[in-house]
Design an enzyme around this catalytic site. Sequence first.
Site, mmCIF file in Angstrom:
data_model
loop_
_atom_site.group_PDB
_atom_site.id
_atom_site.type_symbol
_atom_site.label_atom_id
_atom_site.label_comp_id
_atom_site.label_asym_id
_atom_site.label_seq_id
_atom_site.Cartn_x
_atom_site.Cartn_y
_atom_site.Cartn_z
ATOM 1 N N GLY A 205 2.695 -7.116 -9.026
ATOM 2 C CA GLY A 205 2.066 -7.869 -7.943
ATOM 3 C C GLY A 205 1.955 -9.333 -8.277
ATOM 4 N N ASN A 206 1.228 -10.073 -7.466
ATOM 5 C CA ASN A 206 1.015 -11.497 -7.734
ATOM 6 C C ASN A 206 -0.414 -11.880 -7.362
ATOM 7 O OD1 ASN A 206 0.978 -12.544 -4.873
ATOM 8 N ND2 ASN A 206 2.962 -11.498 -4.917
ATOM 9 N N ARG A 207 -0.763 -13.129 -7.593
ATOM 10 C CA ARG A 207 -2.168 -13.526 -7.488
ATOM 11 C C ARG A 207 -2.584 -14.005 -6.105
ATOM 12 N NH1 ARG A 207 -3.095 -17.953 -11.574
ATOM 13 N NH2 ARG A 207 -5.199 -17.863 -10.710
ATOM 14 N N SER A 208 -1.737 -13.847 -5.115
ATOM 15 C CA SER A 208 -2.103 -14.335 -3.780
ATOM 16 C C SER A 208 -3.306 -13.557 -3.235
ATOM 17 C CB SER A 208 -0.917 -14.168 -2.837
ATOM 18 O OG SER A 208 -1.316 -14.482 -1.532
ATOM 19 N N ALA A 272 3.126 -14.110 -0.182
ATOM 20 C CA ALA A 272 3.843 -14.218 -1.445
ATOM 21 C C ALA A 272 4.639 -12.928 -1.616
ATOM 22 C CB ALA A 272 2.862 -14.406 -2.590
#
Length: 404
Positions: A205-208, A272
């Site tokens: 995943g990502n930090r958005s 994102a």
Amino acid sequence: MSERLAVVVGVTGGIAAYKAVSVVRELVLAGHDVHVIATEQALRFVGRPTLEAISRNPVRTDLFEDVAEVRHVRMGQTADVVVIAPATANTIAKLAAGLADDLLGSTVLASRAPLVLAPAMHTEMWQHPATVANVALLRERGVAFVGPESGRLTGEDAGPGRMSEPADIVAAAIAAAGPRDLAGVRVVVSAGGTREPIDPVRYIGNRSSGRQGIELAVAARDRGAEVTLVAAHLELPAPSGVRLVAAGTAEELRAAMLAAAAEADVVVMAAAVADYRTRDVSPTKIKKDAQGDRLDLALVRNPDILAELTAARRPGQVYIGFAAETEPDGEALVALGRAKAARKGVDLLVLNRVGWDEGFGAESPNRVLVLDAAGSVRGEASGSKSHVAGRVLDAVQTVRNRSK
Ligand code: C5P
């Protein structure tokens, strides 16, 4: 919301007056200047000190206090919006008749600001022909109603008459106050971050947080747009008054965006999207004992959704991309943005710098440059994500007006 509004909150005498405190609080926390006018009956349900502390302004009740100031005229004229929560059957009747026998009635008559009513009463009162006729008359005059909802009432009874939730009342008040320059425009916003599964338990995943996309959806809604929010794992609750489509992975987001964009006038890709997904998703949880010290995951590229969307664009559609880069040098950052705007085929590219402590998170401010299709800087904005959203939509309007 992109500006500080002068909001008059009228509180009238019903049990739901206790929820007016939350309406006032949410408006104040959103940065607005809130002035409460309570009726004498309202103050039997909720205390003046509470409303004063929460609104950070004196609470007015009486037409005959400080008469020299002609308060009702001043408050009415300076208000950007007047919202009455709760609005009792009696208040609705008085407003329909144009009565001005107290400060609230006088202020409403002295004001040309949009008026929003949040009715609260028992079902029988709401459905009484007198109330039905009064509501119809007020609607005809352009008064906006939020609720009532159907649900549990004060006693054991349930039915239509329950006051809407404070967040919905606040959204309706802000929507009524703002410019309606996107009225009827169909806007699709993607927000959040995709998660690409590794096995049934884990993902890449990502930090958005989704905040910037949510604020864009809210700002578009408040300006009158019909908004579809394609949401990938938002950290925050989705706003009311938008059509919500959940999309977890890049592949799901792609399908949702292709469907929604076909019907849209404006498409904002704020999500994102993971650039890579796992080539093979394990159907069972990967066990470290079976793997040993090292785990190699094969990743494959995800399709570029935005490039695919713009390749299928209809004339008149406006596409907005986002680019979050870690490039520290300003000129190099813009060069990256310029190349990306061309590659993605967008009309506008919102460029910001991100880092370990910059750009991400629900609360952190944002600083962006808005580039046009040719890569020229068309605007910049810095501040809260809701402020940035407003400026991005201003840029969208410039593009739309140019292509008319
Ligand atoms: O290429 P990059 O990820 O920097 O581009 C960012 C922009 O492209 C964002 O608007 C993002 O939503 C979109 N994007 C996309 N599909 C991808 C990757 C990014 O639509 N696979």
